[in-house]
Design a protein around this motif. Structure first.
Motif, PDB file in Angstrom:
ATOM      1  N   GLN A   1       0.834  -1.208   0.000  1.00 41.64           N
ATOM      2  CA  GLN A   1       0.000   0.000   0.000  1.00 41.64           C
ATOM      3  C   GLN A   1       0.865   1.254   0.000  1.00 41.64           C
ATOM      4  O   GLN A   1       0.568   2.226  -0.707  1.00 41.64           O
ATOM      5  CB  GLN A   1      -0.916  -0.007   1.227  1.00 41.64           C
TER       6      GLN A   1
ATOM      7  N   LYS B   1       2.446   1.823  -3.511  1.00 40.79           N
ATOM      8  CA  LYS B   1       1.464   2.309  -4.482  1.00 40.79           C
ATOM      9  C   LYS B   1       1.079   3.762  -4.181  1.00 40.79           C
ATOM     10  O   LYS B   1       0.917   4.573  -5.093  1.00 40.79           O
ATOM     11  CB  LYS B   1       0.243   1.392  -4.475  1.00 40.79           C
TER      12      LYS B   1
ATOM     13  N   HIS C   1       6.344   1.501  -8.701  1.00 38.21           N
ATOM     14  CA  HIS C   1       6.082   0.104  -9.023  1.00 38.21           C
ATOM     15  C   HIS C   1       6.343  -0.723  -7.769  1.00 38.21           C
ATOM     16  O   HIS C   1       7.179  -0.353  -6.927  1.00 38.21           O
ATOM     17  CB  HIS C   1       6.993  -0.379 -10.148  1.00 38.21           C
TER      18      HIS C   1
ATOM     19  N   PRO D   1      -0.354  -5.628  -6.761  1.00 40.01           N
ATOM     20  CA  PRO D   1       1.030  -5.265  -7.065  1.00 40.01           C
ATOM     21  C   PRO D   1       1.317  -5.545  -8.543  1.00 40.01           C
ATOM     22  O   PRO D   1       0.568  -6.272  -9.197  1.00 40.01           O
ATOM     23  CB  PRO D   1       1.847  -6.191  -6.155  1.00 40.01           C
ATOM     24  N   ASP D   2       2.413  -4.997  -9.059  1.00 32.93           N
ATOM     25  CA  ASP D   2       2.773  -5.248 -10.449  1.00 32.93           C
ATOM     26  C   ASP D   2       3.054  -6.720 -10.694  1.00 32.93           C
ATOM     27  O   ASP D   2       2.813  -7.230 -11.795  1.00 32.93           O
ATOM     28  CB  ASP D   2       4.011  -4.423 -10.819  1.00 32.93           C
TER      29      ASP D   2
END
Length: 228
Positions: free
Chosen positions: A176, A179, A184, A208-209
């Motif tokens: 969190q 972001k 990233h 997440p990525d």
């Protein structure tokens, strides 16, 4: 799942559960400290409430939600016990040394832990020289994770724009925070505490990525798009 091709200017590593396999040890000592204060809590709840959070955040949660105010003496006793356990049992995350050796971009560590704990963890596991002096603690900012302050502070000190940073995190609070910082983030699930389906699902819902559980794969994930 498809892995986005990411070419970061900086990799920011969390410490506990990402560089060192410390979370099971830390939660064990925390539960002992809470028991001494009259609060019984199982490991699952402790992970859910406290994983990735700073000591200030943990003590605030304990006071506000459980009406448990840990004394200075209790905190010092718990810290001393934790450091003893780290000296005897702490190990690096498997594959982290290989990953660091192969990374071709700058990296640093940004952790919710206090500076002396970060340095002890990295020293015991043979990683300190790889990160010094680029070590950042939540004690350096106003708000810890899940606020973005710590990661933004690390990016500023390393002189890399947030959008060009990649954070490696194991906790929901850390994902969190990354972001919120506009960075990233890869969620790492290879620590000793991260095998449960509930934990992985919580991370997945935060989008997440990428999620991965083998740290040695990290450099390859940054060099090209691949399938995991």
């Amino acid at each position: 799942m498809d892995v986005k091709a990411i070419d970061p200017g900086l990799v920011i590593f969390d410490c506990d559960g990402v560089l060192v396999d410390s979370e099971p040890l830390a939660i064990r000592v925390l539960m002992e400290t809470l028991a001494d204060a009259g609060l019984t809590m199982d490991a699952e709840e402790a992970y859910e409430r406290f994983l990735g959070r700073s000591l200030a955040s943990i003590t605030a949660i304990l006071s506000e939600e459980f009406q448990v105010d840990l004394t200075h003496a209790a905190l010092e006793k718990g810290r001393a016990r934790l450091y003893e356990v780290f000296q005897a049992e702490l190990k690096p995350i498997p594959g982290i040394i290989d990953a660091l050796d192969r990374l071709s971009v700058p990296f640093c560590v940004a952790s919710s832990s206090q500076p002396e704990r970060i340095r002890l963890s990295l020293s015991v596991t043979g990683l300190l020289d790889r990160f010094e002096p680029d070590i950042f603690s939540a004690t350096m900012v106003r708000k810890g994770k899940p606020a973005p302050d710590l990661f933004l502070h690390a990016a500023e000190r390393m002189k890399v724009p947030p959008a060009e940073c990649l954070v490696i995190e194991d906790s929901p609070a850390g994902v969190q925070a990354a972001k919120a910082a506009g960075m990233h983030v890869f969620a790492f699930t290879g620590g000793g505490h991260a095998g449960g389906q509930s934990h992985r699902e919580t991370l997945r819902l935060l989008a997440p990525d990428h999620m991965f559980d083998e740290m040695a794969r990290l450099p390859d994930m940054l060099s090209s798009s691949s399938t995991a």
